[in-house]
Design a protein around this motif. Sequence first.
Motif, PDB file in Angstrom:
ATOM      1  N   UNK A 143       0.797  -1.232   0.000  1.00 54.93           N
ATOM      2  CA  UNK A 143       0.000   0.000   0.000  1.00 54.93           C
ATOM      3  C   UNK A 143       0.829   1.281   0.000  1.00 54.93           C
ATOM      4  N   UNK A 144       2.153   1.143   0.081  1.00 52.96           N
ATOM      5  CA  UNK A 144       3.005   2.338   0.047  1.00 52.96           C
ATOM      6  C   UNK A 144       4.026   2.265  -1.090  1.00 52.96           C
ATOM      7  N   UNK A 145       4.899   1.270  -1.033  1.00 50.66           N
ATOM      8  CA  UNK A 145       6.007   1.216  -1.984  1.00 50.66           C
ATOM      9  C   UNK A 145       5.537   0.947  -3.413  1.00 50.66           C
ATOM     10  N   UNK A 146       4.741  -0.110  -3.602  1.00 49.54           N
ATOM     11  CA  UNK A 146       4.298  -0.460  -4.959  1.00 49.54           C
ATOM     12  C   UNK A 146       3.407   0.631  -5.568  1.00 49.54           C
ATOM     13  N   UNK A 147       2.426   1.199  -4.840  1.00 50.25           N
ATOM     14  CA  UNK A 147       1.632   2.284  -5.430  1.00 50.25           C
ATOM     15  C   UNK A 147       2.476   3.476  -5.882  1.00 50.25           C
ATOM     16  N   UNK A 148       3.423   3.890  -5.051  1.00 50.64           N
ATOM     17  CA  UNK A 148       4.290   5.013  -5.437  1.00 50.64           C
ATOM     18  C   UNK A 148       5.142   4.627  -6.633  1.00 50.64           C
ATOM     19  N   UNK A 149       5.734   3.441  -6.572  1.00 45.69           N
ATOM     20  CA  UNK A 149       6.605   2.941  -7.634  1.00 45.69           C
ATOM     21  C   UNK A 149       5.866   2.857  -8.968  1.00 45.69           C
ATOM     22  N   UNK A 150       4.718   2.199  -8.983  1.00 46.39           N
ATOM     23  CA  UNK A 150       4.003   1.959 -10.233  1.00 46.39           C
ATOM     24  C   UNK A 150       3.345   3.221 -10.780  1.00 46.39           C
ATOM     25  N   UNK A 151       2.829   4.071  -9.899  1.00 52.03           N
ATOM     26  CA  UNK A 151       2.173   5.290 -10.397  1.00 52.03           C
ATOM     27  C   UNK A 151       3.177   6.286 -10.962  1.00 52.03           C
ATOM     28  N   UNK A 152       4.347   6.382 -10.350  1.00 56.23           N
ATOM     29  CA  UNK A 152       5.394   7.227 -10.923  1.00 56.23           C
ATOM     30  C   UNK A 152       5.818   6.694 -12.291  1.00 56.23           C
ATOM     31  N   UNK A 153       5.967   5.392 -12.382  1.00 57.45           N
ATOM     32  CA  UNK A 153       6.431   4.787 -13.622  1.00 57.45           C
ATOM     33  C   UNK A 153       5.387   4.898 -14.733  1.00 57.45           C
ATOM     34  N   UNK A 154       4.130   4.548 -14.423  1.00 56.88           N
ATOM     35  CA  UNK A 154       3.105   4.458 -15.462  1.00 56.88           C
ATOM     36  C   UNK A 154       2.311   5.751 -15.641  1.00 56.88           C
ATOM     37  N   UNK A 155       1.687   6.231 -14.564  1.00 57.41           N
ATOM     38  CA  UNK A 155       0.801   7.385 -14.704  1.00 57.41           C
ATOM     39  C   UNK A 155       1.544   8.713 -14.650  1.00 57.41           C
ATOM     40  N   UNK A 156       2.868   8.680 -14.497  1.00 54.71           N
ATOM     41  CA  UNK A 156       3.651   9.918 -14.536  1.00 54.71           C
ATOM     42  C   UNK A 156       4.645   9.879 -15.693  1.00 54.71           C
ATOM     43  N   UNK A 157       5.691   9.081 -15.553  1.00 57.19           N
ATOM     44  CA  UNK A 157       6.773   9.115 -16.535  1.00 57.19           C
ATOM     45  C   UNK A 157       6.356   8.599 -17.912  1.00 57.19           C
ATOM     46  N   UNK A 158       5.855   7.372 -17.977  1.00 55.93           N
ATOM     47  CA  UNK A 158       5.496   6.813 -19.287  1.00 55.93           C
ATOM     48  C   UNK A 158       4.294   7.550 -19.870  1.00 55.93           C
ATOM     49  N   UNK A 159       3.375   7.982 -19.030  1.00 53.16           N
ATOM     50  CA  UNK A 159       2.219   8.765 -19.499  1.00 53.16           C
ATOM     51  C   UNK A 159       2.709  10.052 -20.178  1.00 53.16           C
ATOM     52  N   UNK A 160       3.625  10.770 -19.524  1.00 49.48           N
ATOM     53  CA  UNK A 160       4.183  11.989 -20.111  1.00 49.48           C
ATOM     54  C   UNK A 160       4.944  11.688 -21.398  1.00 49.48           C
ATOM     55  N   UNK A 161       5.674  10.586 -21.391  1.00 45.61           N
ATOM     56  CA  UNK A 161       6.487  10.214 -22.544  1.00 45.61           C
ATOM     57  C   UNK A 161       5.617   9.994 -23.785  1.00 45.61           C
ATOM     58  N   UNK A 162       4.563   9.203 -23.645  1.00 43.82           N
ATOM     59  CA  UNK A 162       3.681   8.935 -24.780  1.00 43.82           C
ATOM     60  C   UNK A 162       2.892  10.182 -25.194  1.00 43.82           C
ATOM     61  N   UNK A 163       2.597  11.040 -24.224  1.00 48.68           N
ATOM     62  CA  UNK A 163       1.838  12.256 -24.533  1.00 48.68           C
ATOM     63  C   UNK A 163       2.634  13.218 -25.403  1.00 48.68           C
TER      64      UNK A 163
END
Length: 220
Positions: free
Chosen positions: A120-140
């Motif tokens: 509930x802490x490490x994986x949510x931060x890890x995955x959301x930064x990776x997918x909904x932040x970095x890769x999301x910005x990259x594809x946008x």
Amino acid sequence: MKSRANYKEYILDSIFIIFVVQLARISIKFILLSQLNLSLINLIITSIISFLIVGTFFVLIFKDNEKFNPSRIKIINMLNNQSKQIRIIIGTIFLICLFLSIYFNDEYDIYNIGILILSIIIIPIFEELLFREYIWNYLSNYTKNTLIVFICITVIYALYQVGYIDIIKQYMQVTHSPGYVVDSIMISTTKGLIMGSLLGIAKIKLKDTSICMLLHGIFS
């Protein structure tokens, strides 16, 4: 910059990125476990350490990269007034869920504490930064069609869950769980598709990665 019509090759780049991330995490955990006995406690501890190492590494790489983090500001701006009330409400729900998880847990040992921290802490931060932040910005950067970005991220996120086969397999091995690893992977991928869709919608509507992290923690 290449034409936005060629965004498909950047989808392949994103898939490659998550492959490297999972491979690095598995490799680090394998090295750590090779020095320890395979047990539930050692499995959760080495998983936490591997997530922290890989997460820190990709944050350092992506944080000043305009394609992944174009704003060049702190990833989570908790003092931003935009969506502040929503953030407070969801944060409160998150804390209530955390309290209930601890309260109804019959066994309060290192393993359960570790699972709580990881899930509930490490994986949510890890995955959301990776997918909904970095890769999301990259594809946008290469397509202004938000629906395409949403679908791509959701599908890639679901496929990413297959990379957790090492944790699933080792957990089943230690606990002598009945069933097959393939079945567990299919269930995990399906959950990833559903949760990825909900988190993607939250990202589109609220444009706040910190809220996605809180929602991810609540879902977990």
